[in-house]
Scaffold this motif. Structure first.
Motif, PDB file in Angstrom:
ATOM      1  N   TYR A   1      60.490 -26.262  78.158  1.00 53.19           N
ATOM      2  CA  TYR A   1      61.552 -25.286  77.906  1.00 53.19           C
ATOM      3  C   TYR A   1      61.032 -23.867  78.126  1.00 53.19           C
ATOM      4  O   TYR A   1      61.690 -23.037  78.760  1.00 53.19           O
ATOM      5  CB  TYR A   1      62.071 -25.451  76.479  1.00 53.19           C
ATOM      6  N   LEU A   2      59.826 -23.592  77.613  1.00 50.75           N
ATOM      7  CA  LEU A   2      59.253 -22.259  77.762  1.00 50.75           C
ATOM      8  C   LEU A   2      58.895 -21.957  79.218  1.00 50.75           C
ATOM      9  O   LEU A   2      58.955 -20.804  79.646  1.00 50.75           O
ATOM     10  CB  LEU A   2      58.023 -22.104  76.875  1.00 50.75           C
ATOM     11  N   GLN A   3      58.507 -22.976  79.966  1.00 52.43           N
ATOM     12  CA  GLN A   3      58.240 -22.763  81.394  1.00 52.43           C
ATOM     13  C   GLN A   3      59.436 -22.131  82.075  1.00 52.43           C
ATOM     14  O   GLN A   3      59.313 -21.135  82.797  1.00 52.43           O
ATOM     15  CB  GLN A   3      57.919 -24.096  82.078  1.00 52.43           C
ATOM     16  N   GLN A   4      60.606 -22.719  81.871  1.00 55.03           N
ATOM     17  CA  GLN A   4      61.791 -22.165  82.519  1.00 55.03           C
ATOM     18  C   GLN A   4      62.129 -20.791  81.957  1.00 55.03           C
ATOM     19  O   GLN A   4      62.377 -19.841  82.706  1.00 55.03           O
ATOM     20  CB  GLN A   4      62.998 -23.080  82.361  1.00 55.03           C
ATOM     21  N   LEU A   5      62.144 -20.665  80.640  1.00 53.55           N
ATOM     22  CA  LEU A   5      62.525 -19.403  80.013  1.00 53.55           C
ATOM     23  C   LEU A   5      61.659 -18.254  80.521  1.00 53.55           C
ATOM     24  O   LEU A   5      62.166 -17.199  80.922  1.00 53.55           O
ATOM     25  CB  LEU A   5      62.397 -19.521  78.493  1.00 53.55           C
ATOM     26  N   GLU A   6      60.351 -18.433  80.509  1.00 57.68           N
ATOM     27  CA  GLU A   6      59.444 -17.336  80.808  1.00 57.68           C
ATOM     28  C   GLU A   6      59.262 -17.110  82.306  1.00 57.68           C
ATOM     29  O   GLU A   6      59.275 -15.969  82.780  1.00 57.68           O
ATOM     30  CB  GLU A   6      58.089 -17.605  80.139  1.00 57.68           C
ATOM     31  N   MET A   7      59.116 -18.180  83.064  1.00 61.06           N
ATOM     32  CA  MET A   7      58.808 -18.013  84.485  1.00 61.06           C
ATOM     33  C   MET A   7      60.047 -17.670  85.302  1.00 61.06           C
ATOM     34  O   MET A   7      59.967 -16.922  86.282  1.00 61.06           O
ATOM     35  CB  MET A   7      58.115 -19.265  85.011  1.00 61.06           C
ATOM     36  N   GLU A   8      61.216 -18.191  84.914  1.00 58.83           N
ATOM     37  CA  GLU A   8      62.433 -17.809  85.619  1.00 58.83           C
ATOM     38  C   GLU A   8      62.863 -16.397  85.229  1.00 58.83           C
ATOM     39  O   GLU A   8      63.455 -15.677  86.034  1.00 58.83           O
ATOM     40  CB  GLU A   8      63.559 -18.807  85.336  1.00 58.83           C
ATOM     41  N   SER A   9      62.568 -16.001  84.011  1.00 59.09           N
ATOM     42  CA  SER A   9      62.960 -14.667  83.567  1.00 59.09           C
ATOM     43  C   SER A   9      62.063 -13.584  84.152  1.00 59.09           C
ATOM     44  O   SER A   9      62.549 -12.562  84.653  1.00 59.09           O
ATOM     45  CB  SER A   9      62.931 -14.590  82.037  1.00 59.09           C
ATOM     46  N   ASN A  10      60.754 -13.777  84.076  1.00 58.27           N
ATOM     47  CA  ASN A  10      59.830 -12.679  84.378  1.00 58.27           C
ATOM     48  C   ASN A  10      58.983 -12.900  85.621  1.00 58.27           C
ATOM     49  O   ASN A  10      58.087 -12.086  85.904  1.00 58.27           O
ATOM     50  CB  ASN A  10      58.930 -12.413  83.166  1.00 58.27           C
ATOM     51  N   GLY A  11      59.255 -13.937  86.377  1.00 58.07           N
ATOM     52  CA  GLY A  11      58.541 -14.132  87.633  1.00 58.07           C
ATOM     53  C   GLY A  11      59.170 -13.284  88.729  1.00 58.07           C
ATOM     54  O   GLY A  11      59.861 -13.797  89.605  1.00 58.07           O
ATOM     55  N   LYS A  12      58.942 -11.993  88.692  1.00 56.54           N
ATOM     56  CA  LYS A  12      59.633 -11.046  89.564  1.00 56.54           C
ATOM     57  C   LYS A  12      58.652 -10.200  90.371  1.00 56.54           C
ATOM     58  O   LYS A  12      57.517  -9.961  89.955  1.00 56.54           O
ATOM     59  CB  LYS A  12      60.528 -10.118  88.718  1.00 56.54           C
TER      60      LYS A  12
END
Length: 511
Positions: A335-346
């Motif tokens: 769950y945290l993988q998606q939350l953090e990497m989709e949010s802040n992988g910019k």
């Protein structure tokens, strides 16, 4: 050079004493870097302890990071987020997931409450048998529309002795996933939940069509009568064939990976009951209130982000590991993988300029004590430094002898101690360098409110990191290009790919 750039440069040049030196120099270090968020009263009371003392944050770093937060207008961006302003500028939208928990603009909170009441009525009707006998629910979604419910059910459904309605979550377009769910269900007593914000998601709609075919082929006269739609595009759900009374809308301003709190939480309420779903919301709201009303380093999600920035930006750590010492949280690292990497992988800041350093680290993890026998060798003696979060519960989730939980917790705490202390040896192969950072999140219990609080804490932690880097955590254009090319291939219009892709398409019979 902007104030923020000057502060970042100063941060890069700060000395970083060892963890042992930090504890030796400050007798108050533990209390200064430990905090607690609680909720409820009496039997509903609970709390989570957040211990960041085994990180390299010290008074100098904390002060500089507080200056950075001020320079990046943390208070202003937090206010925009929590009052319904344009928190997602690239798409011109608010990000109003906290309104689902009662924290936000009056209009957004009122709308969320009305939609919750609509869902509550449908959940009550189904669980009361008013829509016929329902023993199974196949919940079909992808990304946040599936991972949030799956994570919640993995944690909470175990405490239900005999679930009134058995829920299967399907996300993968691989037909094996849907077949596995269908094999566990009787089509005559199965409902289908289709979760898609746009109601056009290819994987979700393909799986939904196959599920309807399965119902039809097994004697269900009105397959669409067995469907509930969870969407921000209710008109498309009705056009697809779902009766309006079984469409559960949610706001366009609630992003997929932030949507568990909305009608996307329908399978949680169906499986566990409305009271449990409300407890999830209540735990999240307690964290929202702390996040809204607490400033500077005392704000626990912001303090966690300070540590994240220290390791990712200042010390070059490319990954962050999360280990849940609780089997019920086995999907939480995912769950945290998606939350953090989709949010802040910019790649760019909010104003479209290239970022001036690393953004989101790679989030990964697993379940202790299994992970100790798999990946902890690298954590203790590998050549890379990996900040680690440990998550555990004081109360056990089982009824077995106490030694099970005692051994589980002692292993969790021992790993953090060993990462920090290390151990020298004349034999280099048996030497542990130590001085490796970790944080510990210790919950009173693993119940519905705790889950809500854990997720909300990490949502706000992710937002805080975005603010400190000047990026927008609420868009996700990086997931689109591959999907567009896949659609071109499927439609027969795709051409001119690289030789490798062309050869693979031909070998697979797709050309």
């Amino acid at each position: 050079m902007t104030d923020a750039a000057a502060i970042r440069d100063r941060l890069k040049n700060l000395p970083t004493p060892t963890l042992k030196e930090l504890f030796d120099a400050d007798p108050q270090r533990l209390s200064a870097l430990t905090g607690r968020i609680g909720w409820g009263e009496g039997q509903t009371a609970g709390s989570i302890l957040f211990d960041w003392s085994k990180t390299h944050l010290d008074e100098v770093h904390l002060g500089a990071f507080e200056e950075l937060a001020d320079a990046m207008d943390f208070a202003g961006r937090r206010d925009v987020l929590l009052t319904g302003g344009i928190a997602n500028p690239t798409e011109g939208r608010a990000a109003q997931h906290t309104a689902e928990r009662g924290i936000g603009s009056d209009a957004a909170v009122e709308e969320a409450d009305a939609l919750h009441q609509r869902m509550k009525l449908l959940v009550g009707a189904i669980r009361a048998g008013e829509l016929g006998e329902v023993k199974h629910l196949i919940h079909i979604g992808i990304g946040g529309s599936a991972l949030g419910p799956a994570c919640a059910l993995a944690m909470l459904a175990r405490d239900i002795d005999a679930p009134l309605i058995d829920v299967h979550v399907v996300s993968n377009i691989d037909g094996c996933a849907l077949e596995d769910a269908m094999h566990g269900c009787d089509p005559k007593t199965t409902m289908i939940a289709v979760a898609s914000k746009t109601f056009t998601t290819t994987e979700t709609m393909t799986n939904a069509t196959s599920a309807l075919d399965w119902l039809r082929e097994n004697g269900v006269a009105d397959p669409y009568g067995r469907v509930v739609a969870l969407t921000a595009s209710p008109e498309k759900a009705v056009e697809w064939g779902v009766d309006e009374t079984r469409v559960l809308p949610f706001s366009e301003t609630v992003g997929g990976r932030y949507s568990l709190w909305s009608s996307i939480g329908f399978p949680v309420a169906i499986a566990l009951g409305w009271d449990e779903f409300e407890a999830v919301l209540a735990g999240a709201q307690a964290v929202d209130i702390h996040f809204r009303d607490t400033d500077a380093r005392a704000n626990l999600p912001l303090r966690a982000a300070f540590a994240d920035q220290l390791y990712t930006r200042l010390r070059g750590c490319q990954t962050r590991a999360v280990f849940a010492y609780d089997e019920r949280l086995k999907l939480f690292p995912d769950y945290l993988q998606q939350l953090e990497m989709e949010s802040n992988g910019k790649l760019v800041t909010m104003d479209g300029k290239p970022v001036d350093g690393p953004t989101a680290p790679i989030t990964w993890g697993g379940v202790g004590t299994d992970a100790q026998h798999a990946v902890f060798q690298l954590l203790h003696q590998g050549t890379v430094t990996v900040p680690v979060d440990f998550i555990a519960s004081i109360a056990p989730g089982d009824a077995l002898p106490d030694e099970h939980h005692r051994i589980l917790l002692t292993n969790c705490f021992a790993q953090g101690a060993a990462l920090m202390a290390g151990k020298g040896s004349d034999d280099p192969a048996r030497s542990y360098p130590g001085n490796r950072p970790s944080a510990t999140i210790l919950c009173d219990d693993m119940d519905a409110a705790t889950l809500g609080a854990l997720i909300a804490f990490h949502e706000h932690r992710t937002f805080c990191n975005a603010v400190l880097m000047g990026i927008n955590p609420f868009d996700q254009f990086g997931v689109e290009l591959g999907k567009q090319i896949a659609k071109e291939i499927e439609s027969g219009k795709g051409e001119g790919f690289d030789p490798s892709t062309e050869a693979l398409l031909e070998a697979a019979g797709l050309k």
